[in-house]
Design an enzyme around this catalytic site. Sequence first.
Site, PDB file in Angstrom:
ATOM      1  N   HIS A   1       0.854  -1.194   0.000  1.00 41.03           N
ATOM      2  CA  HIS A   1       0.000   0.000   0.000  1.00 41.03           C
ATOM      3  C   HIS A   1       0.878   1.227   0.000  1.00 41.03           C
ATOM      4  CE1 HIS A   1      -3.136   2.827   1.197  1.00 41.03           C
ATOM      5  NE2 HIS A   1      -3.973   1.921   0.722  1.00 41.03           N
TER       6      HIS A   1
ATOM      7  N   ASP B   1      -7.972  -5.471  -0.074  1.00 45.60           N
ATOM      8  CA  ASP B   1      -8.472  -6.238  -1.223  1.00 45.60           C
ATOM      9  C   ASP B   1      -8.169  -7.728  -1.110  1.00 45.60           C
ATOM     10  OD1 ASP B   1      -9.646  -4.169  -2.763  1.00 45.60           O
ATOM     11  OD2 ASP B   1      -7.637  -3.424  -3.165  1.00 45.60           O
TER      12      ASP B   1
HETATM   13  C1  LIG Z   1      -0.369  -0.643  -3.898  1.00 41.85           C
HETATM   14  C2  LIG Z   1       0.948  -0.431  -4.628  1.00 41.85           C
HETATM   15  C3  LIG Z   1       0.644   0.123  -6.031  1.00 41.85           C
HETATM   16  C4  LIG Z   1       1.787   0.570  -3.842  1.00 41.85           C
HETATM   17  O1  LIG Z   1       2.872   0.856  -4.596  1.00 41.85           O
HETATM   18  P1  LIG Z   1       4.113   1.726  -4.072  1.00 41.85           P
HETATM   19  O2  LIG Z   1       3.792   2.496  -2.858  1.00 41.85           O
HETATM   20  O3  LIG Z   1       4.558   2.480  -5.249  1.00 41.85           O
HETATM   21  O4  LIG Z   1       5.114   0.609  -3.629  1.00 41.85           O
HETATM   22  P2  LIG Z   1       6.495   0.406  -4.270  1.00 41.85           P
HETATM   23  O5  LIG Z   1       6.328   0.135  -5.736  1.00 41.85           O
HETATM   24  O6  LIG Z   1       7.341   1.581  -3.858  1.00 41.85           O
HETATM   25  O7  LIG Z   1       6.987  -0.916  -3.565  1.00 41.85           O
HETATM   26  C5  LIG Z   1       8.227  -1.068  -2.963  1.00 41.85           C
HETATM   27  C6  LIG Z   1       8.814  -2.397  -3.375  1.00 41.85           C
HETATM   28  O8  LIG Z   1       7.916  -3.458  -3.074  1.00 41.85           O
HETATM   29  C7  LIG Z   1       7.545  -4.131  -4.263  1.00 41.85           C
HETATM   30  N1  LIG Z   1       6.124  -4.420  -4.191  1.00 41.85           N
HETATM   31  C8  LIG Z   1       5.132  -3.566  -3.841  1.00 41.85           C
HETATM   32  N2  LIG Z   1       3.963  -4.200  -3.853  1.00 41.85           N
HETATM   33  C9  LIG Z   1       4.239  -5.473  -4.221  1.00 41.85           C
HETATM   34  C10 LIG Z   1       3.433  -6.608  -4.411  1.00 41.85           C
HETATM   35  N3  LIG Z   1       2.117  -6.540  -4.223  1.00 41.85           N
HETATM   36  N4  LIG Z   1       4.030  -7.762  -4.780  1.00 41.85           N
HETATM   37  C11 LIG Z   1       5.359  -7.846  -4.960  1.00 41.85           C
HETATM   38  N5  LIG Z   1       6.182  -6.793  -4.800  1.00 41.85           N
HETATM   39  C12 LIG Z   1       5.607  -5.627  -4.428  1.00 41.85           C
HETATM   40  C13 LIG Z   1       7.860  -3.186  -5.392  1.00 41.85           C
HETATM   41  O9  LIG Z   1       8.098  -3.881  -6.607  1.00 41.85           O
HETATM   42  C14 LIG Z   1       9.093  -2.515  -4.858  1.00 41.85           C
HETATM   43  O10 LIG Z   1      10.182  -3.378  -4.990  1.00 41.85           O
HETATM   44  P3  LIG Z   1      11.616  -2.844  -5.496  1.00 41.85           P
HETATM   45  O11 LIG Z   1      12.028  -1.821  -4.473  1.00 41.85           O
HETATM   46  O12 LIG Z   1      12.454  -4.069  -5.525  1.00 41.85           O
HETATM   47  O13 LIG Z   1      11.348  -2.245  -6.833  1.00 41.85           O
HETATM   48  C15 LIG Z   1       1.745  -1.756  -4.765  1.00 41.85           C
HETATM   49  O14 LIG Z   1       2.049  -2.250  -3.478  1.00 41.85           O
HETATM   50  C16 LIG Z   1       1.015  -2.782  -5.588  1.00 41.85           C
HETATM   51  O15 LIG Z   1       1.085  -2.756  -6.822  1.00 41.85           O
HETATM   52  N6  LIG Z   1       0.261  -3.720  -4.913  1.00 41.85           N
HETATM   53  C17 LIG Z   1      -0.485  -4.719  -5.640  1.00 41.85           C
HETATM   54  C18 LIG Z   1      -1.791  -4.143  -6.128  1.00 41.85           C
HETATM   55  C19 LIG Z   1      -2.777  -3.912  -5.006  1.00 41.85           C
HETATM   56  O16 LIG Z   1      -2.992  -4.776  -4.175  1.00 41.85           O
HETATM   57  N7  LIG Z   1      -3.421  -2.737  -5.032  1.00 41.85           N
HETATM   58  C20 LIG Z   1      -4.431  -2.373  -4.060  1.00 41.85           C
HETATM   59  C21 LIG Z   1      -3.936  -1.275  -3.178  1.00 41.85           C
HETATM   60  S1  LIG Z   1      -5.094  -0.928  -1.879  1.00 41.85           S
END
Ligand SMILES: CC(C)(COP(=O)(O)OP(=O)(O)OC[C@H]1O[C@@H](n2cnc3c(N)ncnc32)[C@H](O)[C@@H]1OP(=O)(O)O)[C@@H](O)C(=O)NCCC(=O)NCCS
Length: 270
Positions: free
Chosen positions: A156, A207
């Site tokens: 998140h 979710d």
């Molecule tokens: C929600 C979300 C978009 C937040 O993104 P964010 O704040 O930009 O998080 P980041 O992309 O900075 O994540 C940090 C690291 O964790 C990883 N990561 C984040 N969510 C992940 C996931 N669900 N599965 C695997 N790796 C994940 C990223 O790839 C990143 O890794 P890296 O540093 O090696 O590149 C992201 O966690 C995600 O895509 N989750 C899955 C979709 C989801 O469940 N969405 C509903 C949100 S309520």
Amino acid sequence: FDPDYDASSTDHDANVRKAERIVAKAGTMVANGYRIQQGKQPLESKPEHTTAQNFLYLMLGEEADPQTVELFDASLTLYAEHTFNASTFACRVTVATLSDLYSGIVTGIGTLRGPLHGGANEEAMKMLLEIGTPENAQAWVDDALANKKKIMGFGHREYKKGDSRAIYLTRLAKALGIGKGKPEFGQVADILEKTMLERKNLHPNVDFPAAYAYYLLGIPTELYTPIFVTARVAGYAAHAVEQLDNNRLIRPKAIYEGSRNLPYVPLADR
Ligand SMILES: CC(C)(COP(=O)(O)OP(=O)(O)OC[C@H]1O[C@@H](n2cnc3c(N)ncnc32)[C@H](O)[C@@H]1OP(=O)(O)O)[C@@H](O)C(=O)NCCC(=O)NCCS
């Protein structure tokens, strides 16, 4: 039919009436839309029902049991509002041009649909079905992480130490599975939760438990994100009313970081 169709977009009282009608009708539209898709007749809503009871009644065609209603009601409440998430922000951007409240809601829905936002619940369920059994879970998640796959329903932008909504819904969802004699999704969830925390320091978001809870309630996967919409329209509408009550155009500045003072190359020489 909208009796406030011609009202100014900044008319507070008209906006509140529009908001109330949208919140009241969203669930009915989704559930009866589903009935029509199934070749069934739409049903009349029952005024004595809560929003959760009414949705389940329309979708199932019969009264839902109290445990189902409690879980569904909790999920709608947890989904209803969540400050400046992507779709609510998009909704505010739209109405801040003095567009109307309905256009703001439509913008919000379009933004919510993506799998990084509201679409994550459907994707999380597809993933759980692909994993299938608790015995497959560890190898599946190890392989997914090794291949740098996103595990839907985890992570998140705001909650780096866990999503309080997920903690509550996880408890209900796992209890529901045990109560229905189908604890497998909860067991798969345990393995994914442990592995994601140890290896990526990531917690489930709301979710993830919503996905298998809805599945256990017999809700078709394609309704998960529309259900999220039926709850979140309350948040969108409240934000839109607030924005229009005291409006200023939302227009972020962009900082150009590219090359400067480049020579002009005529088209023929490029
Ligand atoms: C929600 C979300 C978009 C937040 O993104 P964010 O704040 O930009 O998080 P980041 O992309 O900075 O994540 C940090 C690291 O964790 C990883 N990561 C984040 N969510 C992940 C996931 N669900 N599965 C695997 N790796 C994940 C990223 O790839 C990143 O890794 P890296 O540093 O090696 O590149 C992201 O966690 C995600 O895509 N989750 C899955 C979709 C989801 O469940 N969405 C509903 C949100 S309520």
